[in-house]
Design a protein around this motif. Structure first.
Motif, mmCIF file in Angstrom:
data_model
loop_
_atom_site.group_PDB
_atom_site.id
_atom_site.type_symbol
_atom_site.label_atom_id
_atom_site.label_comp_id
_atom_site.label_asym_id
_atom_site.label_seq_id
_atom_site.Cartn_x
_atom_site.Cartn_y
_atom_site.Cartn_z
ATOM 1 N N ARG A 15 47.082 58.803 41.920
ATOM 2 C CA ARG A 15 46.981 60.192 42.371
ATOM 3 C C ARG A 15 45.842 60.909 41.652
ATOM 4 O O ARG A 15 45.614 60.699 40.451
ATOM 5 C CB ARG A 15 48.294 60.934 42.139
ATOM 6 C CG ARG A 15 49.418 60.405 43.018
ATOM 7 C CD ARG A 15 50.746 61.059 42.727
ATOM 8 N NE ARG A 15 51.109 60.761 41.335
ATOM 9 C CZ ARG A 15 51.840 61.545 40.553
ATOM 10 N NH1 ARG A 15 52.295 62.694 41.012
ATOM 11 N NH2 ARG A 15 52.129 61.199 39.326
ATOM 12 N N VAL A 16 45.155 61.746 42.399
ATOM 13 C CA VAL A 16 44.109 62.610 41.868
ATOM 14 C C VAL A 16 44.317 63.969 42.513
ATOM 15 O O VAL A 16 44.399 64.072 43.736
ATOM 16 C CB VAL A 16 42.698 62.058 42.203
ATOM 17 C CG1 VAL A 16 41.621 63.011 41.698
ATOM 18 C CG2 VAL A 16 42.500 60.660 41.629
ATOM 19 N N ASP A 17 44.448 65.008 41.688
ATOM 20 C CA ASP A 17 44.670 66.358 42.188
ATOM 21 C C ASP A 17 43.430 67.210 41.965
ATOM 22 O O ASP A 17 42.698 67.019 40.985
ATOM 23 C CB ASP A 17 45.860 67.018 41.481
ATOM 24 C CG ASP A 17 47.190 66.402 41.863
ATOM 25 O OD1 ASP A 17 47.233 65.588 42.818
ATOM 26 O OD2 ASP A 17 48.198 66.739 41.209
ATOM 27 N N ALA A 18 43.222 68.157 42.849
ATOM 28 C CA ALA A 18 42.095 69.084 42.724
ATOM 29 C C ALA A 18 42.640 70.508 42.758
ATOM 30 O O ALA A 18 43.267 70.912 43.732
ATOM 31 C CB ALA A 18 41.105 68.873 43.862
ATOM 32 N N PRO A 30 46.718 54.735 49.661
ATOM 33 C CA PRO A 30 47.761 53.990 50.383
ATOM 34 C C PRO A 30 48.330 52.882 49.496
ATOM 35 O O PRO A 30 47.680 52.433 48.541
ATOM 36 C CB PRO A 30 47.014 53.387 51.575
ATOM 37 C CG PRO A 30 45.725 54.127 51.673
ATOM 38 C CD PRO A 30 45.417 54.637 50.307
ATOM 39 N N ALA A 31 49.516 52.443 49.823
ATOM 40 C CA ALA A 31 50.162 51.377 49.050
ATOM 41 C C ALA A 31 49.287 50.127 48.996
ATOM 42 O O ALA A 31 49.221 49.453 47.964
ATOM 43 C CB ALA A 31 51.530 51.055 49.644
ATOM 44 N N ALA A 32 48.574 49.832 50.067
ATOM 45 C CA ALA A 32 47.716 48.641 50.106
ATOM 46 C C ALA A 32 46.587 48.716 49.084
ATOM 47 O O ALA A 32 46.039 47.683 48.684
ATOM 48 C CB ALA A 32 47.129 48.459 51.509
ATOM 49 N N GLN A 33 46.229 49.927 48.634
ATOM 50 C CA GLN A 33 45.195 50.092 47.605
ATOM 51 C C GLN A 33 45.800 50.442 46.242
ATOM 52 O O GLN A 33 45.112 50.946 45.362
ATOM 53 C CB GLN A 33 44.194 51.177 48.020
ATOM 54 C CG GLN A 33 43.065 50.680 48.893
ATOM 55 C CD GLN A 33 43.498 50.553 50.344
ATOM 56 O OE1 GLN A 33 44.172 51.428 50.869
ATOM 57 N NE2 GLN A 33 43.129 49.466 50.981
#
Length: 130
Positions: A15-18, A30-33
């Motif tokens: 997660r990255v928040d701005a 996504p879960a795949a990444q």
């Protein structure tokens, strides 16, 4: 118009928040990444900014003319080239039955006048400093 500076934080995982003024925009992968898929990924938010900007201009066009936006919808699609680079973005505006014909071109022009689209047409230099 003054845009507040944006501060990015890392709350955990992918997660990255701005923080944008008083608001926080959440992103995840996504879960795949390797993410938990708790929010859109940053590139999806970039594309959403184009679609919502066009939508804002369509809404403003309708509002100033007293036209209801009920049944008006924008759908955006993206096309990628062989190297998986974004090559085209199409914004399709669906108008409800009975929408005044004389305003159809105005709606197209309103959607096309979005600021995000204009920036993409003449991109700024992006500096990364450490």
């Amino acid at each position: 118009m003054t845009i507040p500076s944006i501060t990015v934080t890392f709350p955990g995982g992918q997660r990255v928040d701005a923080a944008v003024g008083e608001h926080v925009v959440h992103t995840d992968q996504p879960a795949a990444q390797g993410g938990a898929n708790t929010a859109p990924d940053p590139f999806s938010l970039f594309l959403a900014s184009l679609a919502t900007c066009a939508g804002f201009y369509v809404q403003a066009f309708c509002k100033t003319r007293g036209i209801s936006t009920q049944g008006v919808e924008l759908t955006q699609s993206a096309t990628y080239d062989d190297q998986k680079r974004l090559s085209e973005v199409a914004v399709d505006v669906q108008l409800p039955p009975g929408f005044p014909d004389r305003y159809v071109e105005g709606i197209r022009a309103a959607a096309a006048s979005c600021k995000v689209k204009k920036v993409l047409a003449s991109p700024p230099n992006v500096l990364v400093r450490v």
